[in-house]
Structures are given as C-alpha cells and as structure tokens.
Scaffold this motif. Structure first.
Motif, PDB file in Angstrom:
ATOM      1  N   LYS A  48       0.929  -1.054  -0.077  1.00  0.00           N
ATOM      2  CA  LYS A  48      -0.066  -0.088  -0.048  1.00  0.00           C
ATOM      3  C   LYS A  48       0.833   1.298  -0.100  1.00  0.00           C
ATOM      4  O   LYS A  48       0.616   2.217  -0.787  1.00  0.00           O
ATOM      5  CB  LYS A  48      -0.932  -0.065   1.063  1.00  0.00           C
ATOM      6  N   LEU A  49       1.840   1.300   0.804  1.00  0.00           N
ATOM      7  CA  LEU A  49       2.786   2.439   0.994  1.00  0.00           C
ATOM      8  C   LEU A  49       3.531   2.558  -0.418  1.00  0.00           C
ATOM      9  O   LEU A  49       3.360   3.860  -0.991  1.00  0.00           O
ATOM     10  CB  LEU A  49       3.894   2.114   1.976  1.00  0.00           C
ATOM     11  N   ALA A  50       3.915   1.603  -1.281  1.00  0.00           N
ATOM     12  CA  ALA A  50       4.591   1.635  -2.487  1.00  0.00           C
ATOM     13  C   ALA A  50       3.626   2.126  -3.352  1.00  0.00           C
ATOM     14  O   ALA A  50       3.899   2.923  -4.250  1.00  0.00           O
ATOM     15  CB  ALA A  50       5.255   0.509  -2.836  1.00  0.00           C
ATOM     16  N   ARG A  51       2.488   1.736  -3.479  1.00  0.00           N
ATOM     17  CA  ARG A  51       1.467   2.239  -4.138  1.00  0.00           C
ATOM     18  C   ARG A  51       1.410   3.609  -4.225  1.00  0.00           C
ATOM     19  O   ARG A  51       0.998   4.255  -5.308  1.00  0.00           O
ATOM     20  CB  ARG A  51       0.266   1.337  -4.460  1.00  0.00           C
ATOM     21  N   THR A  52       1.106   4.228  -3.082  1.00  0.00           N
ATOM     22  CA  THR A  52       0.979   5.466  -2.762  1.00  0.00           C
ATOM     23  C   THR A  52       1.910   6.327  -3.246  1.00  0.00           C
ATOM     24  O   THR A  52       1.540   7.598  -3.459  1.00  0.00           O
ATOM     25  CB  THR A  52       0.506   5.612  -1.081  1.00  0.00           C
ATOM     26  N   PHE A  53       3.092   6.143  -2.971  1.00  0.00           N
ATOM     27  CA  PHE A  53       4.211   6.797  -3.537  1.00  0.00           C
ATOM     28  C   PHE A  53       5.041   6.391  -4.678  1.00  0.00           C
ATOM     29  O   PHE A  53       6.008   6.443  -4.728  1.00  0.00           O
ATOM     30  CB  PHE A  53       5.141   6.747  -2.271  1.00  0.00           C
ATOM     31  N   THR A  55       5.550   7.026  -7.775  1.00  0.00           N
ATOM     32  CA  THR A  55       6.292   8.012  -8.626  1.00  0.00           C
ATOM     33  C   THR A  55       7.283   8.405  -7.776  1.00  0.00           C
ATOM     34  O   THR A  55       8.500   8.503  -8.378  1.00  0.00           O
ATOM     35  CB  THR A  55       5.106   9.273  -9.093  1.00  0.00           C
ATOM     36  N   ARG A  56       7.186   8.846  -6.635  1.00  0.00           N
ATOM     37  CA  ARG A  56       8.241   9.219  -5.902  1.00  0.00           C
ATOM     38  C   ARG A  56       9.444   8.161  -5.765  1.00  0.00           C
ATOM     39  O   ARG A  56      10.698   8.315  -5.954  1.00  0.00           O
ATOM     40  CB  ARG A  56       8.100   9.645  -4.555  1.00  0.00           C
ATOM     41  N   ILE A  57       9.016   7.040  -5.471  1.00  0.00           N
ATOM     42  CA  ILE A  57      10.005   5.834  -5.515  1.00  0.00           C
ATOM     43  C   ILE A  57      10.663   5.354  -6.757  1.00  0.00           C
ATOM     44  O   ILE A  57      11.812   5.226  -6.770  1.00  0.00           O
ATOM     45  CB  ILE A  57       8.987   4.455  -4.984  1.00  0.00           C
ATOM     46  N   THR A  58       9.799   5.281  -7.809  1.00  0.00           N
ATOM     47  CA  THR A  58       9.981   4.963  -8.950  1.00  0.00           C
ATOM     48  C   THR A  58      11.224   6.085  -9.575  1.00  0.00           C
ATOM     49  O   THR A  58      12.382   5.840 -10.244  1.00  0.00           O
ATOM     50  CB  THR A  58       9.055   4.983 -10.212  1.00  0.00           C
ATOM     51  N   GLU A  59      10.904   7.253  -9.388  1.00  0.00           N
ATOM     52  CA  GLU A  59      11.910   8.459  -9.477  1.00  0.00           C
ATOM     53  C   GLU A  59      13.264   8.498  -8.986  1.00  0.00           C
ATOM     54  O   GLU A  59      14.039   8.553  -9.459  1.00  0.00           O
ATOM     55  CB  GLU A  59      11.236   9.678  -9.541  1.00  0.00           C
ATOM     56  N   GLY A  60      13.110   8.218  -7.441  1.00  0.00           N
ATOM     57  CA  GLY A  60      14.425   8.055  -6.818  1.00  0.00           C
ATOM     58  C   GLY A  60      14.996   6.904  -6.981  1.00  0.00           C
ATOM     59  O   GLY A  60      16.326   7.429  -6.868  1.00  0.00           O
ATOM     60  N   ALA A  61      14.589   5.943  -7.444  1.00  0.00           N
ATOM     61  CA  ALA A  61      15.330   4.698  -7.516  1.00  0.00           C
ATOM     62  C   ALA A  61      16.217   4.734  -8.911  1.00  0.00           C
ATOM     63  O   ALA A  61      17.259   4.131  -8.768  1.00  0.00           O
ATOM     64  CB  ALA A  61      14.402   3.472  -7.655  1.00  0.00           C
ATOM     65  N   LYS A  62      15.892   5.862  -9.746  1.00  0.00           N
ATOM     66  CA  LYS A  62      16.539   6.082 -10.873  1.00  0.00           C
ATOM     67  C   LYS A  62      18.061   6.706 -10.468  1.00  0.00           C
ATOM     68  O   LYS A  62      19.105   6.679 -11.469  1.00  0.00           O
ATOM     69  CB  LYS A  62      15.954   7.049 -11.841  1.00  0.00           C
ATOM     70  N   SER A  63      18.266   7.062  -9.241  1.00  0.00           N
ATOM     71  CA  SER A  63      19.381   7.661  -9.104  1.00  0.00           C
ATOM     72  C   SER A  63      20.721   6.591  -8.860  1.00  0.00           C
ATOM     73  O   SER A  63      21.914   6.850  -8.835  1.00  0.00           O
ATOM     74  CB  SER A  63      19.400   8.653  -7.744  1.00  0.00           C
ATOM     75  N   GLY A  64      20.334   5.308  -8.484  1.00  0.00           N
ATOM     76  CA  GLY A  64      21.138   4.252  -8.393  1.00  0.00           C
ATOM     77  C   GLY A  64      21.595   3.991  -7.241  1.00  0.00           C
ATOM     78  O   GLY A  64      21.220   4.711  -6.218  1.00  0.00           O
ATOM     79  N   PRO A  65      22.457   3.048  -6.763  1.00  0.00           N
ATOM     80  CA  PRO A  65      22.860   2.412  -5.570  1.00  0.00           C
ATOM     81  C   PRO A  65      23.266   3.761  -4.721  1.00  0.00           C
ATOM     82  O   PRO A  65      24.399   4.309  -5.114  1.00  0.00           O
ATOM     83  CB  PRO A  65      23.799   1.451  -5.702  1.00  0.00           C
ATOM     84  N   ASN A  66      22.983   3.922  -3.434  1.00  0.00           N
ATOM     85  CA  ASN A  66      23.806   4.834  -2.520  1.00  0.00           C
ATOM     86  C   ASN A  66      23.610   4.298  -1.096  1.00  0.00           C
ATOM     87  O   ASN A  66      24.160   5.116  -0.258  1.00  0.00           O
ATOM     88  CB  ASN A  66      22.954   6.289  -2.568  1.00  0.00           C
ATOM     89  N   PHE A  67      23.454   2.810  -1.006  1.00  0.00           N
ATOM     90  CA  PHE A  67      23.514   2.386   0.359  1.00  0.00           C
ATOM     91  C   PHE A  67      23.603   0.921   0.354  1.00  0.00           C
ATOM     92  O   PHE A  67      23.284   0.066  -0.427  1.00  0.00           O
ATOM     93  CB  PHE A  67      21.924   2.695   0.953  1.00  0.00           C
TER      94      PHE A  67
END
Length: 169
Positions: A48-53, A55-67
């Motif tokens: 539910k959280l992932a569905r709600t956000f 766009t933010r998750i998909t766009e943020g994941a494009k930055s690549g590994p940081n952790f």
C-alpha cells in the motif's frame, strides 16, 4: 566463588556497555559487499505504501545505489520537518519498508554518520548501517521521545541496534 566471578564479569560487561551507550556505532565496522549494477531494476510496486508513493519511489530509484552496496534509499517529506523513506534493491527491484513509516521532528545536518553526505536518514554506499533522528509519527507515539536510532540493514531486514535520546535543537 564461581558465582561471584560470573556476577563480576557480567557487571563489568554491563558497565562497559552502559558507558558507551551514547556513542553511535561505527559504520566502518558494518561494511557492505559491493555489487556492480549495470542496469537498474524497476521498483516492484506491491505494498500500500509503495502504491501510494509509486512516482516518488520510481523516480528516486533511478539515482542508483547509494546504500549498503547495491541498494537505493529513497526519501521524501511527509509533513513539516518530517520524512519517510524506503530502500530499493537496485538489482531485483524489491522494496523494503523500514519499521517506522514517518519520522517527525527530524533534526539537522549534524545528526549524521561521520563521512556520510546524507543526513536523516544518514547512510553510505559502503555500510549496512542507517541512522534516523526524530520521533516516530503516529497516534500512539510520544512526541517528546525524539531519538537517534541506528538500524543494521542485512538480508532485507532492519534490525535496531542502537537507540538514544536526542535533544531538540
């Protein structure tokens, strides 16, 4: 006599741990295995959280590994001075949600691991540790319980390994 020796050993260990209770764990002691990521996986939107956000998750994941070697921490605001985040596996696309969904009374740049450019949450590509500072934001949470909390992220799970009171600036 043996019982006294065991008691003294246990007491000494307890005092040693208690004396270091205010110090954050050292991220260099929790090294992450590095993985070469040539193609970023698309986040798998299920919860539910992932569905709600999504766009933010998909766009943020494009930055690549940081952790933690091959994961991406994606962070966004959820109110004044509050934030939410997820961790996305850059290889599989799996999304991992932290134990606390929204952290309020977040903090400042000084609340970071030494050597980390990220703050709240504070993390690095080379370590499995993640630091949050603030109050868990929910109806049953203590608004005065602002804390520094450190999680060990290992095999897709967040394990709380440190928590200490954090003063409000």
């Amino acid at each position: 006599m043996r019982n006294i020796s065991k008691f003294l050993f246990a007491f000494t260990l307890f005092v040693a741990v208690a004396c270091n209770a205010g110090e954050l764990p050292d991220p260099s002691k929790y090294q992450a295995d590095q993985a070469s990521v040539t193609v970023l996986a698309k986040p798998i939107i299920k919860s539910k959280l992932a569905r709600t956000f999504r766009t933010r998750i998909t766009e943020g994941a494009k930055s690549g590994p940081n952790f933690a070697g091959h994961y991406t921490v994606v962070r966004w605001g959820c109110g004044a001075g509050a934030f939410m985040f997820v961790v996305v596996d850059s290889i599989t696309g799996k999304i991992y949600e932290p134990p606390e969904s929204c952290i309020a009374l977040a903090g400042d740049e000084r609340d970071a691991f030494l050597g980390s450019d990220n703050y709240n949450p504070s993390f690095s590509l080379n370590s499995k540790l993640l630091l949050t500072v603030g109050v868990v934001d929910g109806p049953k949470d203590d608004p005065y319980g602002r804390a520094k909390t450190v999680y060990l992220f290992d095999k897709g799970t967040f394990k709380k390994i440190f928590k200490a009171h954090a003063e409000r600036e």
